[in-house]
Design an enzyme around this catalytic site. Structure first.
Site, PDB file in Angstrom:
ATOM      1  N   HIS A  37      -2.284  -2.107  -0.934  1.00  0.00           N
ATOM      2  CA  HIS A  37      -1.382  -2.709  -0.995  1.00  0.00           C
ATOM      3  C   HIS A  37       0.197  -2.469  -1.238  1.00  0.00           C
ATOM      4  CE1 HIS A  37       0.558  -6.661  -2.613  1.00  0.00           C
ATOM      5  NE2 HIS A  37       1.094  -5.735  -3.830  1.00  0.00           N
ATOM      6  N   ASP A  94       3.461  -2.705  -0.703  1.00  0.00           N
ATOM      7  CA  ASP A  94       5.520  -3.413  -1.444  1.00  0.00           C
ATOM      8  C   ASP A  94       6.409  -2.374  -1.533  1.00  0.00           C
ATOM      9  OD1 ASP A  94       3.952  -4.971  -3.580  1.00  0.00           O
ATOM     10  OD2 ASP A  94       3.237  -3.590  -4.590  1.00  0.00           O
ATOM     11  N   HIS A 141       6.529  -8.553  -1.797  1.00  0.00           N
ATOM     12  CA  HIS A 141       5.595  -9.072  -0.397  1.00  0.00           C
ATOM     13  C   HIS A 141       6.149 -10.599   0.319  1.00  0.00           C
ATOM     14  CE1 HIS A 141       2.257  -8.938  -3.862  1.00  0.00           C
ATOM     15  NE2 HIS A 141       2.848  -8.066  -3.674  1.00  0.00           N
ATOM     16  N   HIS A 190       7.263  -0.187  -7.381  1.00  0.00           N
ATOM     17  CA  HIS A 190       9.048  -0.509  -7.822  1.00  0.00           C
ATOM     18  C   HIS A 190       9.612  -0.158  -7.728  1.00  0.00           C
ATOM     19  CE1 HIS A 190       6.917  -4.323  -5.838  1.00  0.00           C
ATOM     20  NE2 HIS A 190       5.729  -4.674  -7.219  1.00  0.00           N
TER      21      HIS A 190
END
Ligand SMILES: [Zn+2]
Length: 315
Positions: A259, A263, A94, A286
């Site tokens: 969100h 990421d 973040h 991720h």
């Protein structure tokens, strides 16, 4: 923070061509979402071509925020010092998104523990810190990584792709177009998508405040395993089936997809420059984001570093 004006960064519809760093150092204290530890965070200005570097002040080790230094992507993106793999900094995504979102190339990030504080689970508080510090432009040109050929990574039906958008020109500026879709069984999340052309304005207004999220059953399991010890409704959205458990509910439509896009901005910032191309993610996270960059850089025909080209190429 009373009395301190929030100073918006200029050139908000593009990132410009020169590198930037902070005007002054800024710091805060917060909890690490996985360790539950109280962490001091200091963000300092850095010289041109320094890049973003994390420093574990408790261990005296520095780790460049580069894709090759990512050691774990299961719950968050974690960097490790290649010369001391036990020296790690987690939950960097973040803060990395905030740097990339407003175009900060060079900074030294000091933490006295194993992760960056989670703050409210979004990039909003990091943006506030960077706004308070202000920025300066540096002489050196920004590094631009132009995607020349489509690369794609998959995991089951999930995938992430980078596609070319044509050559970078002075007129067009580097552009990262992003499309991301998610599909969760919890009906509070369900199927959502979010598209964005990454500019400082769009980052600030469309995704910076979108919070991380988890399903209640996963949180119970993680905490039983000694993880997510600092997690709370103050720093994450928690859903249980059709219900959002946070008393204030959502901040915006599609907060979950936004969100995930945030990421991806943070993870792609580990390329070490502005990616010029189109990112498409479906149920990506991720791990796929990291594999995507590694796959891109493993194929020398799939990308080029525009700042190493003669000036006429970008003029
Ligand atoms: Zn996140």
């Amino acid at each position: 923070m009373d009395g301190l004006a929030r100073l918006p960064f200029p050139a908000a519809t593009s990132f410009g061509w020169r590198q930037r760093t902070l005007k002054s150092a800024i710091d805060c204290v917060g909890v690490g979402v996985h360790s539950g530890r109280r962490i001091n965070l200091v963000i300092r200005p850095a010289t041109a071509d320094h890049g973003i570097v994390f420093r574990r002040t408790d261990l005296g080790r520095s780790i460049a925020a580069r894709v090759e230094n990512v050691c774990d992507t299961k719950l968050c993106t974690v960097l490790a010092d290649p010369d001391m793999p036990s020296a790690r900094v987690g939950t960097i995504e973040h803060l990395m998104a905030a740097f990339a979102g407003i175009g900060i190339d060079n900074a030294l990030v000091e933490v006295n523990g194993p992760e960056v504080p989670i703050l409210d689970g979004s990039a909003g508080p990091f943006l506030f810190l960077l706004d308070c510090a202000g920025f300066i432009e540096q002489e050196a040109p920004r590094r631009i990584i132009e995607v020349l050929r489509t690369v794609r990574v998959t995991a089951g039906d999930a995938y992430a792709e980078l596609r070319p958008l044509g050559p970078v020109t002075r007129a067009s500026h580097p552009i990262l177009e992003m499309d991301l879709s998610i599909d969760f069984t919890a009906s509070a999340i369900g199927r959502q998508s979010c598209s964005l052309r990454l500019t400082p304005d769009n980052f600030r207004h469309e995704i910076a405040d979108a919070r991380t999220f988890a399903q209640a059953c996963d949180v119970r399991q993680l905490q039983a395993s000694g993880l997510a010890l600092g997690g709370s409704l103050d720093n994450a959205l928690v859903v249980d089936g059709a219900a959002v458990l946070n008393p204030g509910g959502l901040r915006m439509d599609n907060e979950f997809a936004r969100h995930k896009l945030l990421d991806a901005v943070g993870d792609l910032a580990l390329a070490g420059g502005c990616v010029h191309g189109r990112f498409i993610g479906y149920r990506s996270g991720h791990d796929l984001n990291n594999r995507l960059l590694r796959t891109l850089f493993a194929d020398a025909t799939a990308w080029r570093d525009v700042t190493t080209e003669p000036l006429s190429v970008v003029a």
